[in-house]
Design a protein around this motif. Sequence first.
Motif, PDB file in Angstrom:
ATOM      1  N   ARG A 192       0.859  -1.186   0.000  1.00 55.96           N
ATOM      2  CA  ARG A 192       0.000   0.000   0.000  1.00 55.96           C
ATOM      3  C   ARG A 192       0.891   1.231   0.000  1.00 55.96           C
ATOM      4  NH1 ARG A 192      -3.952   0.829   4.485  1.00 55.96           N
ATOM      5  NH2 ARG A 192      -5.565   1.356   2.997  1.00 55.96           N
ATOM      6  N   ILE A 193       0.506   2.208  -0.787  1.00 58.18           N
ATOM      7  CA  ILE A 193       1.221   3.485  -0.806  1.00 58.18           C
ATOM      8  C   ILE A 193       0.249   4.552  -0.322  1.00 58.18           C
ATOM      9  CG2 ILE A 193       2.452   5.168  -2.213  1.00 58.18           C
ATOM     10  CD1 ILE A 193       3.118   2.871  -4.147  1.00 58.18           C
ATOM     11  N   LEU A 194       0.483   5.050   0.888  1.00 56.70           N
ATOM     12  CA  LEU A 194      -0.363   6.086   1.471  1.00 56.70           C
ATOM     13  C   LEU A 194       0.367   7.420   1.352  1.00 56.70           C
ATOM     14  CD1 LEU A 194      -0.547   3.336   3.476  1.00 56.70           C
ATOM     15  CD2 LEU A 194      -2.347   4.716   4.469  1.00 56.70           C
ATOM     16  N   TRP A 195      -0.307   8.402   0.801  1.00 57.32           N
ATOM     17  CA  TRP A 195       0.356   9.686   0.578  1.00 57.32           C
ATOM     18  C   TRP A 195      -0.591  10.838   0.868  1.00 57.32           C
ATOM     19  CZ3 TRP A 195      -1.629  12.697  -3.511  1.00 57.32           C
ATOM     20  CH2 TRP A 195      -2.516  12.020  -4.364  1.00 57.32           C
ATOM     21  N   VAL A 196      -0.016  11.922   1.361  1.00 65.88           N
ATOM     22  CA  VAL A 196      -0.777  13.133   1.664  1.00 65.88           C
ATOM     23  C   VAL A 196      -0.584  14.124   0.525  1.00 65.88           C
ATOM     24  CG1 VAL A 196      -1.031  15.093   3.231  1.00 65.88           C
ATOM     25  CG2 VAL A 196      -0.528  12.816   4.150  1.00 65.88           C
ATOM     26  N   GLY A 197      -1.678  14.658   0.007  1.00 68.40           N
ATOM     27  CA  GLY A 197      -1.539  15.640  -1.056  1.00 68.40           C
ATOM     28  C   GLY A 197      -2.832  15.879  -1.797  1.00 68.40           C
ATOM     29  N   LYS A 198      -2.736  16.738  -2.797  1.00 65.80           N
ATOM     30  CA  LYS A 198      -3.883  17.067  -3.628  1.00 65.80           C
ATOM     31  C   LYS A 198      -3.801  16.283  -4.933  1.00 65.80           C
ATOM     32  CE  LYS A 198      -4.048  21.706  -1.609  1.00 65.80           C
ATOM     33  NZ  LYS A 198      -3.985  23.174  -1.870  1.00 65.80           N
ATOM     34  N   LYS A 199      -4.686  16.594  -5.852  1.00 70.42           N
ATOM     35  CA  LYS A 199      -4.733  15.885  -7.123  1.00 70.42           C
ATOM     36  C   LYS A 199      -3.398  15.993  -7.852  1.00 70.42           C
ATOM     37  CE  LYS A 199      -7.398  15.561 -11.415  1.00 70.42           C
ATOM     38  NZ  LYS A 199      -8.532  16.117 -12.199  1.00 70.42           N
ATOM     39  N   ARG A 200      -2.955  14.875  -8.411  1.00 72.38           N
ATOM     40  CA  ARG A 200      -1.688  14.863  -9.130  1.00 72.38           C
ATOM     41  C   ARG A 200      -1.817  15.542 -10.486  1.00 72.38           C
ATOM     42  NH1 ARG A 200      -1.645   8.547  -8.142  1.00 72.38           N
ATOM     43  NH2 ARG A 200      -1.055   8.502  -5.953  1.00 72.38           N
ATOM     44  N   SER A 201      -0.688  16.022 -10.969  1.00 74.88           N
ATOM     45  CA  SER A 201      -0.678  16.571 -12.319  1.00 74.88           C
ATOM     46  C   SER A 201      -0.885  15.435 -13.315  1.00 74.88           C
ATOM     47  CB  SER A 201       0.656  17.271 -12.601  1.00 74.88           C
ATOM     48  OG  SER A 201       1.714  16.329 -12.657  1.00 74.88           O
ATOM     49  N   ARG A 260      -3.320  -0.916   9.838  1.00 72.84           N
ATOM     50  CA  ARG A 260      -3.713  -1.964  10.774  1.00 72.84           C
ATOM     51  C   ARG A 260      -2.555  -2.318  11.696  1.00 72.84           C
ATOM     52  NH1 ARG A 260      -6.555  -5.148   6.141  1.00 72.84           N
ATOM     53  NH2 ARG A 260      -4.600  -6.307   6.054  1.00 72.84           N
ATOM     54  N   SER A 261      -2.888  -3.011  12.765  1.00 71.27           N
ATOM     55  CA  SER A 261      -1.868  -3.368  13.752  1.00 71.27           C
ATOM     56  C   SER A 261      -0.835  -4.338  13.194  1.00 71.27           C
ATOM     57  CB  SER A 261      -2.525  -3.971  15.000  1.00 71.27           C
ATOM     58  OG  SER A 261      -3.259  -5.140  14.658  1.00 71.27           O
ATOM     59  N   ASP A 262      -1.230  -5.120  12.167  1.00 66.71           N
ATOM     60  CA  ASP A 262      -0.298  -6.094  11.605  1.00 66.71           C
ATOM     61  C   ASP A 262       0.325  -5.622  10.293  1.00 66.71           C
ATOM     62  OD1 ASP A 262      -2.635  -6.235  10.183  1.00 66.71           O
ATOM     63  OD2 ASP A 262      -2.746  -8.427  10.135  1.00 66.71           O
ATOM     64  N   ASP A 263       0.234  -4.324   9.998  1.00 69.12           N
ATOM     65  CA  ASP A 263       0.928  -3.755   8.839  1.00 69.12           C
ATOM     66  C   ASP A 263       2.410  -3.568   9.164  1.00 69.12           C
ATOM     67  OD1 ASP A 263      -1.490  -3.618   7.574  1.00 69.12           O
ATOM     68  OD2 ASP A 263      -1.442  -1.457   7.213  1.00 69.12           O
ATOM     69  N   TRP A 264       3.253  -3.741   8.149  1.00 67.62           N
ATOM     70  CA  TRP A 264       4.669  -3.381   8.256  1.00 67.62           C
ATOM     71  C   TRP A 264       4.780  -1.984   7.660  1.00 67.62           C
ATOM     72  CZ3 TRP A 264       8.814  -5.680  10.567  1.00 67.62           C
ATOM     73  CH2 TRP A 264      10.085  -5.193  10.245  1.00 67.62           C
ATOM     74  N   VAL A 265       5.117  -0.999   8.481  1.00 68.73           N
ATOM     75  CA  VAL A 265       5.022   0.407   8.092  1.00 68.73           C
ATOM     76  C   VAL A 265       6.399   0.992   7.787  1.00 68.73           C
ATOM     77  CG1 VAL A 265       4.240   2.703   8.795  1.00 68.73           C
ATOM     78  CG2 VAL A 265       2.939   0.667   9.486  1.00 68.73           C
ATOM     79  N   VAL A 266       6.511   1.563   6.590  1.00 69.05           N
ATOM     80  CA  VAL A 266       7.738   2.234   6.160  1.00 69.05           C
ATOM     81  C   VAL A 266       7.422   3.708   5.959  1.00 69.05           C
ATOM     82  CG1 VAL A 266       9.581   2.335   4.443  1.00 69.05           C
ATOM     83  CG2 VAL A 266       8.496   0.135   4.983  1.00 69.05           C
ATOM     84  N   VAL A 267       8.009   4.560   6.775  1.00 64.49           N
ATOM     85  CA  VAL A 267       7.815   6.000   6.660  1.00 64.49           C
ATOM     86  C   VAL A 267       8.918   6.582   5.786  1.00 64.49           C
ATOM     87  CG1 VAL A 267       8.025   8.164   7.941  1.00 64.49           C
ATOM     88  CG2 VAL A 267       6.522   6.366   8.790  1.00 64.49           C
ATOM     89  N   CYS A 292       4.501   5.195   3.617  1.00 66.95           N
ATOM     90  CA  CYS A 292       3.801   6.421   3.998  1.00 66.95           C
ATOM     91  C   CYS A 292       4.587   7.654   3.563  1.00 66.95           C
ATOM     92  CB  CYS A 292       3.585   6.458   5.510  1.00 66.95           C
ATOM     93  SG  CYS A 292       2.650   5.048   6.152  1.00 66.95           S
ATOM     94  N   ILE A 293       3.946   8.487   2.747  1.00 65.77           N
ATOM     95  CA  ILE A 293       4.548   9.734   2.276  1.00 65.77           C
ATOM     96  C   ILE A 293       3.753  10.885   2.873  1.00 65.77           C
ATOM     97  CG2 ILE A 293       5.110  11.143   0.263  1.00 65.77           C
ATOM     98  CD1 ILE A 293       5.292   8.581  -1.366  1.00 65.77           C
ATOM     99  N   GLY A 294       4.419  11.740   3.632  1.00 63.26           N
ATOM    100  CA  GLY A 294       3.747  12.823   4.329  1.00 63.26           C
ATOM    101  C   GLY A 294       3.479  14.038   3.459  1.00 63.26           C
TER     102      GLY A 294
END
Length: 203
Positions: free
Chosen positions: A37-46, A97-104, A135-137
């Motif tokens: 999963r790629i979670l990212w914060v932002g607005k609509k992409r170009s 989730r609690s069982d996710d492997w999270v990469v910041v 995770c991309i902030g």
Amino acid sequence: MVPSLSASFRASSSVPLPLSARCCKYAGQSVRAVPIRILWVGKKRSRGVQLLFDEYIEKLKRYCNVEDVQIRSNPKNARDWRAQVDDEDNAMANLIRSDDWVVVLDERGQDIRSEQMAELLGDAGNTGASRLSFCIGGPYGHGQKLQERANISIKLSSMVLNHQIALLVLVEQLYSLKPSNVRCFETLFAASLENLGPSGALP
């Protein structure tokens, strides 16, 4: 078709690695593949970024399940940047989730090589994690809550990257790992290939 994918996968394993490349610690081992999963914060992409991103995602989906998740920037319209970071942090943390492997992904994170990224994927599979979440902030980075939840914090560059550029760098690296570290990744992606349907697409 699955046969052609499998054939090209086996054929590529005979290609020697460049002298500068180091094989990851999981080479020759069976590693459980996990969804990404790629979670990212932002607005609509170009439009240009979206087209290139979609191209890499389609290629990646031949080998593993990939999910693209957007979190709206400043979801509660906070006036203070610290409050904005906390709001974005909470919104992202609620999707993990609690069982996710999270990469910041953070400019202050560990500076890793491509083969270490390969090992990171292998580590996620070996821990019993259900998913691997990158995770991309937003413009002000991640908050303390997500930093504490992360299994590892890495940086894609010593420079600060716009989230759209960071997305492209990340998916390019994930895709390029397969051919550049094929001795390690032919086992890592084997389980995902078995899940492909008759048309070669993931269910």
